[in-house]
Motif scaffolding. Structure first.
Motif, mmCIF file in Angstrom:
data_model
loop_
_atom_site.group_PDB
_atom_site.id
_atom_site.type_symbol
_atom_site.label_atom_id
_atom_site.label_comp_id
_atom_site.label_asym_id
_atom_site.label_seq_id
_atom_site.Cartn_x
_atom_site.Cartn_y
_atom_site.Cartn_z
ATOM 1 N N ALA A 1 30.264 49.237 43.282
ATOM 2 C CA ALA A 1 30.695 49.547 41.912
ATOM 3 C C ALA A 1 30.347 50.974 41.514
ATOM 4 N N ALA A 2 29.249 51.506 42.058
ATOM 5 C CA ALA A 2 28.761 52.807 41.572
ATOM 6 C C ALA A 2 29.798 53.901 41.801
ATOM 7 N N ARG A 3 30.218 54.505 40.707
ATOM 8 C CA ARG A 3 31.215 55.573 40.824
ATOM 9 C C ARG A 3 30.584 56.880 41.315
ATOM 10 N N ASN A 4 29.256 56.986 41.217
ATOM 11 C CA ASN A 4 28.622 58.236 41.629
ATOM 12 C C ASN A 4 28.157 58.180 43.083
ATOM 13 N N TYR A 5 28.559 57.111 43.793
ATOM 14 C CA TYR A 5 28.161 56.981 45.194
ATOM 15 C C TYR A 5 29.408 56.860 46.053
ATOM 16 N N ASN A 6 29.519 57.724 47.029
ATOM 17 C CA ASN A 6 30.689 57.683 47.896
ATOM 18 C C ASN A 6 30.241 57.377 49.316
ATOM 19 N N ALA A 7 30.454 56.115 49.728
ATOM 20 C CA ALA A 7 29.976 55.690 51.041
ATOM 21 C C ALA A 7 30.883 56.189 52.158
ATOM 22 N N SER A 8 32.107 56.536 51.788
ATOM 23 C CA SER A 8 33.069 56.833 52.837
ATOM 24 C C SER A 8 32.920 58.262 53.336
ATOM 25 N N ASP A 9 32.582 58.392 54.616
ATOM 26 C CA ASP A 9 32.536 59.732 55.175
ATOM 27 C C ASP A 9 33.693 59.903 56.149
ATOM 28 N N ILE B 1 56.508 35.734 45.666
ATOM 29 C CA ILE B 1 55.822 37.036 45.775
ATOM 30 C C ILE B 1 54.794 37.191 44.654
ATOM 31 N N THR B 2 53.597 37.600 45.022
ATOM 32 C CA THR B 2 52.573 37.918 44.029
ATOM 33 C C THR B 2 52.185 39.383 44.181
ATOM 34 N N LEU B 3 52.123 40.081 43.064
ATOM 35 C CA LEU B 3 51.734 41.495 43.118
ATOM 36 C C LEU B 3 50.292 41.614 42.644
ATOM 37 N N GLU B 4 49.472 42.225 43.461
ATOM 38 C CA GLU B 4 48.044 42.330 43.131
ATOM 39 C C GLU B 4 47.735 43.707 42.579
ATOM 40 N N ILE B 5 46.989 43.715 41.489
ATOM 41 C CA ILE B 5 46.595 44.999 40.900
ATOM 42 C C ILE B 5 45.105 44.968 40.605
ATOM 43 N N THR B 6 44.388 46.042 40.964
ATOM 44 C CA THR B 6 42.927 45.978 40.850
ATOM 45 C C THR B 6 42.473 46.061 39.412
ATOM 46 N N GLU B 7 41.414 45.308 39.133
ATOM 47 C CA GLU B 7 40.909 45.250 37.781
ATOM 48 C C GLU B 7 40.334 46.585 37.337
ATOM 49 N N THR B 8 39.652 47.262 38.266
ATOM 50 C CA THR B 8 38.963 48.497 37.900
ATOM 51 C C THR B 8 39.894 49.522 37.259
ATOM 52 N N TYR C 1 38.301 41.139 40.454
ATOM 53 C CA TYR C 1 37.748 40.840 39.139
ATOM 54 C C TYR C 1 36.212 40.914 39.192
ATOM 55 N N GLY C 2 35.647 41.492 38.152
ATOM 56 C CA GLY C 2 34.187 41.641 38.105
ATOM 57 C C GLY C 2 33.758 43.074 38.388
ATOM 58 N N MET C 3 34.682 43.894 38.884
ATOM 59 C CA MET C 3 34.333 45.281 39.194
ATOM 60 C C MET C 3 34.814 46.229 38.102
ATOM 61 N N GLY C 4 35.494 45.706 37.118
ATOM 62 C CA GLY C 4 35.959 46.551 36.014
ATOM 63 C C GLY C 4 35.357 46.045 34.721
ATOM 64 N N PHE C 5 36.053 46.288 33.628
ATOM 65 C CA PHE C 5 35.461 45.957 32.336
ATOM 66 C C PHE C 5 36.252 44.914 31.559
ATOM 67 N N THR C 6 37.138 44.180 32.258
ATOM 68 C CA THR C 6 37.902 43.153 31.562
ATOM 69 C C THR C 6 36.990 41.973 31.256
ATOM 70 N N SER C 7 36.859 41.633 29.988
ATOM 71 C CA SER C 7 36.010 40.493 29.650
ATOM 72 C C SER C 7 36.813 39.223 29.864
ATOM 73 N N ASP D 1 35.969 39.243 42.834
ATOM 74 C CA ASP D 1 35.657 40.226 43.865
ATOM 75 C C ASP D 1 34.699 39.683 44.908
ATOM 76 N N ARG D 2 34.872 40.176 46.132
ATOM 77 C CA ARG D 2 34.074 39.635 47.227
ATOM 78 C C ARG D 2 32.581 39.914 47.086
ATOM 79 N N SER D 3 32.228 40.934 46.307
ATOM 80 C CA SER D 3 30.805 41.219 46.140
ATOM 81 C C SER D 3 30.118 40.094 45.352
ATOM 82 N N TYR D 4 30.886 39.305 44.597
ATOM 83 C CA TYR D 4 30.307 38.137 43.916
ATOM 84 C C TYR D 4 30.354 36.902 44.816
#
Ligand code: C2E
Ligand code: CA
Ligand code: CA
Length: 421
Positions: free
Chosen positions: A149-157, A284-291, A318-324, A339-342
Motif C-alpha cells: 500500500a505504501a506509496r512512498n515505497y517502490n519495491a520494483s527495481d 464479460i467482467t471488467l475489473e478496475i482497481t479500487e486504488t 478492494y481494501g487498498m484504496g479509500f472506498t468505504s 485484495d490478496r494482502s487481506y
C-alpha cells in the motif's frame, strides 16, 4: 469433500511468494511502553528488517518523520502521553503521509474502529491493527500489506519496457493472454477466468509480466491498443474453452486501467468488440482497481453504461484504496475482489477477518459477487468456507497460465470433480 488438497497434493503454500524485500524498508515504532517497543522491534529484526527507529510518543514520532529519511511503515500505539495516536494520525493526514500505518493497541475495539475510520477519511493507508497478538506470521502479513500500500515505497527495481518495445510487441502480436481460474467456494465449480496480460520480449523472447509494461503503456497512452490485442487472442481461446466445457458457466474477466474509463466511447467500443469476437457481454467482467477509482463522474457514468449493456464490473484490489463499505452500494459494481494482502493469512489476521465479514454482508445485501483473490494457503480456504457463494482465486488452485496449459488444468480439475462431486 474438498478438491484443493488432492489436486495440489499439498496443504499449504504451493508456490514460493516473491522473496520479501527487507532491504531499504524503513519502519518506525511508536509506543510509550519500552517493553512493547522492544518486543515489536525484536520480531521485525528477526524477520530481517534493519532500518528500525523507535519513538516514545507522537511528538517524537513526528520529529523522526520530519528529520527523514523516509519512513515507509509506522507501527503506532493509540494511548500515549503528550501526543497520542489520534493526534499523530491527524498530523500525518495534514502532511499527506504516503507510507502505511499499523496500529498496535489494547484499546477497546470501538476506539480502534473509530481510528481506522478517521485515517480513511484523511486518505491515510491504515492497513491493520495488532492487539496482544504479536505472532510473527500476523506481523509479516501486515508488513507485506503495508509495503504494497505504501506509496512512498517502490519495491520494483525491474526496468520498464520502452514505448517502442511495447508498440513492437503489439504490432508483432506478441501479447499473450494468461488465464487464472476462479472457483465457487461451495460447489468447487470453475466459474470463470481472469485474463492477465503477458508480453513476449521482441528480442529475447522471454515472457514479461505486467510490472514491467503496464505503467509504461499507461504513460505512453497505449492501454487501449494493448487491451485490444489481448482481447483479440483471449476471446478466441476463451470461446474454445466455452465450446469444450459447455456445462460450465464460464465468464472472462479483463483488467482495465482507470484512464480507459475516462473515454466516453469505451462502452460502445467494448460492445462492438464483443459482437465481433462473438462474446456475449453477460459473460464479460471488467475489473478496475479500487486504488484509482476516484469519484470522477465520467468514470462512474461509463461504468453504469457498461452495466446497462450487460457487462459485469468488478472493483479490484478492494481494501487498498479509500472506498468505504458505505460508498460501495452507490457504485454500479456487480463484483468486489478483496485484495490478496487481506486474503493471504486471513485465517490468523483478525483485522482482515473483520473486513471480510463486513464486505461479504455488504455484497450479499447489494447482490454483488465477492471474490477472495491471492489464495495460497489451504487454511485460508478453510477459514473462508464459513461464507456461502464467494469466489476463490489464487496460486493454490492455479497461477495464470497460457491457453494450452489452462485447458489441461481444467480437464484435470473437472476429472477430479466428477470423481468427488
Ligand atoms: P491484478 O488484476 O490484481 O491481478 C492479480 C495479480 O496477482 C496477477 O499478477 C496474478 O498473477 C497475481 N496472483 C494471482 N494469484 C496469486 C497468489 O495466490 N499469490 C500471489 N502472490 N499473486 C497472485 P500479474 O499477472 O503479474 O498482474 C499484475 C497486475 O497487472 C494485475 O493485478 C493488474 O492490475 C495488471 N494487469 C495485468 N494484465 C492487465 C491488463 O490486461 N490490463 C490492465 N490494465 N492491467 C493489467
Ligand atoms: Ca484484476
Ligand atoms: Ca486484484
Amino acid at each position: 469433500m474438498s478438491l484443493t488438497p488432492k489436486l495440489t497434493g499439498r496443504t499449504n503454500q504451493l508456490y514460493p511468494k516473491k522473496p520479501g524485500t527487507t532491504d531499504g524498508v524503513s519502519i518506525l515504532i511508536v509506543d510509550d511502553s519500552p517493553v512493547r517497543l522492544q518486543t515489536i522491534a525484536f520480531v521485525l529484526q528477526d524477520m530481517g528488517y534493519k532500518q528500525i527507529q523507535m519513538a516514545a510518543n507522537g511528538l517524537e514520532a513526528i520529529e523522526r518523520i520530519e528529520q527523514g529519511p523516509t519512513v515507509h511503515i509506522i507501527f503506532t500505539d493509540l494511548q500515549m502521553p503528550e501526543c497520542d495516536g489520534l493526534e499523530l494520525i491527524e498530523h500525518l493526514g495534514q502532511r499527506q503521509y504516503d507510507g502505511s500505518i499499523i496500529i498496535h493497541s489494547q484499546m477497546e475495539k470501538r476506539i480502534v474502529d473509530l481510528t481506522i475510520e478517521l485515517a480513511r477519511r484523511q486518505s491515510l493507508y491504515l492497513v491493520g491493527y495488532l492487539d496482544q497478538n504479536l505472532e510473527p506470521t500476523v506481523i509479516q502479513s501486515m508488513v507485506d500489506r503495508a509495503l504494497l500500500a505504501a506509496r512512498n515505497y517502490n519495491a520494483s527495481d525491474l526496468a520498464s519496457l520502452s514505448k517502442e518495445m511495447i508498440l513492437r510487441a503489439i504490432e508483432n502480436k506478441n501479447i499473450v493472454p494468461y488465464f487464472q481460474p476462479k472457483i465457487d467456494n461451495k460447489t468447487e465449480c470453475v466459474v470463470g477466468f481472469e485474463v492477465l496480460c503477458r508480453l513476449v520480449h521482441p528480442i529475447s523472447k522471454e515472457i514479461i509480466t505486467p510490472d514491467r509494461f503496464i505503467d509504461a503503456a499507461e504513460r505512453a497512452g497505449l492501454m487501449m491498443l494493448l487491451t485490444l490485442a489481448l482481447l483479440e487472442k483471449a476471446a478466441l481461446e476463451f470461446n474454445l474453452l466455452c465450446e469444450e466445457f459447455p456445462d460450465l458457466p464460464l465468464t472472462l474477466s479483463i483488467n482495465l486501467s482507470p484512464g480507459q474509463l475516462d473515454d466516453d466511447k469505451l462502452p460502445s467500443t467494448f460492445n462492438d468488440l464483443c459482437q465481433i469476437f462473438q462474446l456475449p457481454p453477460t459473460r464479460i467482467t471488467l475489473e478496475i482497481t479500487e486504488t484509482d477509482l476516484i469519484e470522477k463522474d465520467t468514470r462512474l457514468k461509463n461504468l453504469a453504461r457498461l452495466r446497462m449493456m450487460g457487462f459485469g464490473c468488478s472493483l479490484d484490489d478492494y481494501g487498498m484504496g479509500f472506498t468505504s463499505l458505505a460508498q460501495l452500494e452507490h457504485y454500479p459494481f456487480s463484483e468486489v475482489k478483496l485484495d490478496r494482502s487481506y486474503i493471504n493469512n486471513i485465517a490468523s489476521d483478525p483485522y482482515a477477518q473483520q473486513l471480510c465479514d463486513k464486505l461479504v454482508d455488504k455484497c450479499t445485501a447489494n447482490h454483488m459477487q465477492m471474490v477472495a483473490e491471492g489464495l495460497e494457503r489451504a487454511d485460508d480456504v478453510e477459514y473462508l468456507s464459513r461464507y456461502h457463494n464467494i469466489h476463490l482465486q489464487g496460486y493454490l488452485y492455479s497461477p495464470p497460465k497460457p491457453y494450452t496449459d489452462i485447458r489441461r488444468w481444467l480437464h484435470n480439475w473437472e476429472a477430479h470433480r466428477s470423481i468427488n462431486p
